[in-house]
Design a protein around this motif. Sequence first.
Motif, short mmCIF file in Angstrom:
data_model
loop_
_atom_site.label_atom_id
_atom_site.label_comp_id
_atom_site.label_asym_id
_atom_site.label_seq_id
_atom_site.Cartn_x
_atom_site.Cartn_y
_atom_site.Cartn_z
N ARG A 407 0.29 -102.85 -13.04
CA ARG A 407 1.09 -102.52 -11.72
C ARG A 407 0.34 -101.69 -10.54
NH1 ARG A 407 4.69 -103.95 -15.11
NH2 ARG A 407 6.98 -105.77 -14.46
N LYS A 408 0.55 -101.39 -9.42
CA LYS A 408 -0.54 -100.60 -7.86
C LYS A 408 0.95 -99.02 -8.31
CE LYS A 408 -2.69 -103.69 -5.25
NZ LYS A 408 -3.15 -104.53 -4.12
N ILE A 409 0.12 -97.92 -8.21
CA ILE A 409 1.10 -96.99 -8.35
C ILE A 409 0.79 -96.83 -6.75
CG2 ILE A 409 1.46 -94.27 -8.60
CD1 ILE A 409 1.67 -96.76 -11.06
N GLU A 410 2.02 -96.40 -5.98
CA GLU A 410 2.51 -96.09 -4.80
C GLU A 410 3.20 -95.02 -4.48
OE1 GLU A 410 1.46 -100.51 -2.83
OE2 GLU A 410 3.31 -100.34 -4.26
N PRO A 411 2.74 -94.41 -2.68
CA PRO A 411 3.68 -93.56 -2.53
C PRO A 411 4.54 -92.93 -3.08
CG PRO A 411 2.51 -94.25 -1.06
CD PRO A 411 2.61 -95.33 -2.05
N ARG A 412 5.81 -94.43 -3.44
CA ARG A 412 7.54 -93.82 -3.55
C ARG A 412 7.15 -93.44 -5.33
NH1 ARG A 412 12.17 -95.43 -3.74
NH2 ARG A 412 13.15 -96.26 -4.82
N GLU A 413 6.42 -94.32 -6.51
CA GLU A 413 6.58 -93.47 -7.30
C GLU A 413 6.13 -92.51 -7.56
OE1 GLU A 413 6.97 -97.69 -6.79
OE2 GLU A 413 5.06 -96.66 -6.65
N MET A 414 4.59 -91.60 -6.55
CA MET A 414 4.42 -90.22 -6.55
C MET A 414 5.42 -89.26 -6.15
SD MET A 414 1.80 -90.95 -8.21
CE MET A 414 1.66 -89.66 -8.56
N LYS A 415 6.24 -89.45 -5.40
CA LYS A 415 7.23 -88.97 -5.06
C LYS A 415 8.23 -88.81 -5.38
CE LYS A 415 6.50 -89.91 0.05
NZ LYS A 415 7.17 -91.14 1.33
N LEU A 416 8.93 -89.27 -6.00
CA LEU A 416 9.84 -89.31 -7.45
C LEU A 416 9.01 -88.41 -8.60
CD1 LEU A 416 11.10 -92.99 -7.48
CD2 LEU A 416 12.36 -90.96 -6.78
N ILE A 417 7.99 -88.93 -9.15
CA ILE A 417 7.57 -88.03 -10.54
C ILE A 417 7.30 -86.89 -9.13
CG2 ILE A 417 4.60 -87.96 -11.57
CD1 ILE A 417 4.95 -90.90 -11.83
N ALA A 418 6.76 -86.63 -8.53
CA ALA A 418 6.61 -84.99 -7.62
C ALA A 418 8.19 -84.43 -8.14
CB ALA A 418 6.17 -84.94 -7.03
N VAL A 419 9.26 -85.15 -7.46
CA VAL A 419 10.47 -84.85 -7.51
C VAL A 419 10.77 -83.66 -9.35
CG1 VAL A 419 12.63 -84.81 -7.44
CG2 VAL A 419 11.00 -85.84 -6.00
N ALA A 420 10.34 -85.07 -9.61
CA ALA A 420 10.30 -84.95 -11.52
C ALA A 420 9.50 -83.37 -12.26
CB ALA A 420 9.82 -85.83 -12.09
N ILE A 421 8.32 -82.98 -11.62
CA ILE A 421 7.21 -82.51 -12.23
C ILE A 421 7.58 -80.86 -10.98
CG2 ILE A 421 4.81 -81.63 -12.09
CD1 ILE A 421 3.99 -84.68 -12.05
N LEU A 422 8.40 -80.77 -10.06
CA LEU A 422 7.96 -79.71 -9.27
C LEU A 422 9.91 -79.21 -9.90
CD1 LEU A 422 6.85 -80.32 -6.30
CD2 LEU A 422 5.58 -79.19 -7.50
N ALA A 423 10.97 -80.01 -10.23
CA ALA A 423 11.83 -79.36 -10.76
C ALA A 423 11.83 -78.74 -12.05
CB ALA A 423 13.28 -80.65 -10.71
N HIS A 424 11.30 -78.96 -13.28
CA HIS A 424 11.68 -77.80 -14.07
C HIS A 424 11.10 -76.71 -14.02
CE1 HIS A 424 11.29 -77.85 -18.63
NE2 HIS A 424 9.93 -77.88 -18.21
N PRO A 425 9.70 -76.52 -13.29
CA PRO A 425 9.25 -75.39 -13.21
C PRO A 425 10.27 -74.07 -12.48
CG PRO A 425 7.61 -76.56 -12.00
CD PRO A 425 8.88 -77.29 -13.20
N PHE A 426 10.93 -75.06 -10.95
CA PHE A 426 12.15 -74.39 -9.97
C PHE A 426 12.81 -74.32 -10.81
CE2 PHE A 426 15.42 -74.34 -7.15
CZ PHE A 426 14.60 -73.89 -6.01
N ILE A 427 13.97 -74.64 -11.86
CA ILE A 427 14.79 -74.44 -12.25
C ILE A 427 14.35 -73.53 -13.63
CG2 ILE A 427 16.17 -76.45 -11.32
CD1 ILE A 427 15.64 -77.63 -14.45
N ILE A 428 13.51 -73.16 -13.74
CA ILE A 428 12.65 -72.40 -14.76
C ILE A 428 12.89 -70.80 -13.88
CG2 ILE A 428 11.27 -71.34 -16.66
CD1 ILE A 428 11.45 -74.24 -17.49
N LEU A 429 12.17 -70.78 -13.25
CA LEU A 429 11.65 -69.48 -12.57
C LEU A 429 12.08 -68.86 -11.62
CD1 LEU A 429 7.97 -70.48 -11.60
CD2 LEU A 429 8.73 -69.26 -13.88
N VAL A 430 13.39 -69.48 -10.72
CA VAL A 430 14.25 -69.22 -10.26
C VAL A 430 15.06 -68.93 -10.61
CG1 VAL A 430 15.82 -69.89 -7.91
CG2 VAL A 430 13.42 -70.49 -8.08
N PRO A 431 15.72 -69.29 -11.67
CA PRO A 431 16.88 -68.42 -12.55
C PRO A 431 16.01 -67.12 -12.98
CG PRO A 431 17.20 -70.64 -12.72
CD PRO A 431 15.98 -70.27 -11.97
#
Length: 559
Positions: A407-431
Motif C-alpha cells: 500500500r502506498k504511504i501518502e500525506p494523510r497517513e504521514m500527518k496522522l503518524i506525525a500527530v502520534a509521534i509529536l503528541a508523546h513528547p509534548f504531553i511529557i515535556l510541557v507538564p
Amino acid sequence: MDVLQMLVVIAVLLLLVKPLGTYVYHVFSNEPNRLDKIFGGTERFIFRLIGLNRREGMSWKGYALTFIATNIVLVAFSYLILRLQHALPFNPNGMGSMEPTLTFNTVISFMTNTNLQHYSGESALSYFSQMAVIMMMMFTSAATGFSVAIAFVRGITSKGETIGNFFEDFVKAHTRIFLPASFIITLVLVALQVPQTLDPTLTVKTLEGAMQKIAVGPVASLESIKHLGTNGGGFFGVNSAHPFENPSPLTNVIEILCMWALPAALPYTFGLFAKNKKQGWVIFSAMICLFLVFLSVAYTSEKAGSPAMEALGIDASQGSMEGKEVRFGIAQSALFTTVTAAATTGTVNNMHDTLTPLGGLVPLAEMMLNVIFGGKGVGLVNMLMYTVLAVFICGLMVGRTPEFLGRKIEPREMKLIAVAILAHPFIILVPTAIAFMTDLGHGAITNPGFHGISQVLYEYTSSAANNGSGFEGLGDNTPFWNMSTGLVMLFGRYISMIAMLAVAGSLVRKQPVPETIGTFRTDNALFTGLLIGTVLLIGALTFLPVIVLGPVAEYLTLR
C-alpha cells in the motif's frame, strides 16, 4: 550466575513467542478453528446478552467511538464505587471513600492501563473496590488495548475489508486469553504461597511481644491479571517487592514472563496476518535488540554500584543493593526493571528512586521510546508506526513513492503518524516544565538537584506511556498531581490509539500495489537496522536535552 539467570528467562521467552503468537492469530483471525468448540458457546451467550446478533465489521470511526464509549461507561461505574466504597459490601477493614481528585486519577489510571497509584492499596481500598474496580479495569483496559492493536494490524494487512468489530474482539480477548490465563496463573501463585482470601487484616504477636497488623486479601487473582494484562497496579503499596505479591525468585520469573510473553508474541501474530512471517520477525528483532542494550546498561550500572556509597565507606562489592530485595539480587531486579518498562507494565520489585543514575535512565528511556514490546499492543502499534515512517524516509531518499505491505504511504497517513509521534513528547515535556514553574508542582519534589528533575520527568513519562511505575520520591497525592497526571494519561492513551486507527482505516481502503523489482524490502536485516536507527534518531531529537538535565547530569556529578 547472574548472566545465566537472565539468559534462561530470555530463552524461555523465545520459546513462547511462536506458539503464543499463533494462538493469538487464531483468536482474532475470525476464521473457523478448534477454539470455537471450547469458547464458542460462552461467546454466543454473551453476544445474545448484549444484543450483538450480527457482528458486522466497523469503520475506523465506528471502532474508535465504540471503544471510547465503552471506556466512558466503565469509568463512570468505577468512579461511583470508589466514592461510595464506605457503604458497599466486602469492606471488613472499614475503608472510607476516596478523595475526589484521587478517585479521578485512579479510575483514569486503570482505564488507560497505566495503573499509576497515588494511593496505597492495602490502606485505601476495600476488597470490593479491589475486585470490582481495580481487577475489573485490569481486564477491560487490557482487552481494549489488545482489540485496538489487532484492529490496526487488520487495517494494514487486509485487502479492502473492515478493521473488525470491537465488541467481538473485546469479548474474545476476555474469554480466550485473559480469563483462562489469569485463572491458571492465579492457581500457580496460590500454590507458591501468594495469599487469596477475603479475611480481614490479621493481627499477630511478634517475637518481641508487640502486636502487628498484616494486610491480606485476594492478592493472587490481582497479581495474575496485573501482569498478564501489563497493568502493574499492586495490591500493596510496595507492589511486587512485597513478599505476599512476589515471595520468591520463582514467582519473580513467572511474573516477568507473564507480562512479557504476550507483547513479545504480537509481532509474530502480525507476521501471520501479513502472510509474511519475516515481517513479524523484523519487528521482533528490532525490539529485542533495543531491549538487550537497555538490559545490559541496567545490569552493569547496578552491578558497578554507586560512587557515592563507596565514598561513604559502604561495601558495594555486591553492587548497588539499595532499594532492592535480597531474595532477587541485582540480576532479577535489573531484568524485572527492564521488562516492566519495556512491556509498559509498571509493576516494580525494587525502588526505582534508588537506582543508579544510568540504571534509572533505562526505564525512563524505554518509556520515552515506547516501542520495545509495549503493553497489550502498544509496542507493536508504535513500532509499526515507526516502520511506516522509516519506509517513508527511505522512499524519499531514493525518489520512489513509499509503499508498505503493498500500500502506498501518502500525506494523510504521514500527518496522522506525525500527530502520534509529536503528541508523546509534548504531553511529557510541557507538564514537566509547568510542574517546575509552579509551587503546586515544585513543592512535591523531595530530592533537590538533578535527581529531582528525574523524579518529575519520570512521573509524566510513566503517565504518558501508560506505564504507571514511579520513582516514588514525589509527594504526588495532591490535587495538582492527581489532575495533571490524570490528563496526561488520558491524552497518552487515546490520542495515539485514535490516530493509528485512522491510519488503519485509510490503508484498508487502498488497492494493493503489485510488488516489483524496485519495491523497497521491509523483511530483511537491512530494514531492521534502518528501523532501529529511525526509533533512536526520533527519540534522541525529542528527549536527549531533558535526559541530559536529569540522569546524565546526575551521573556526571557523582563521578
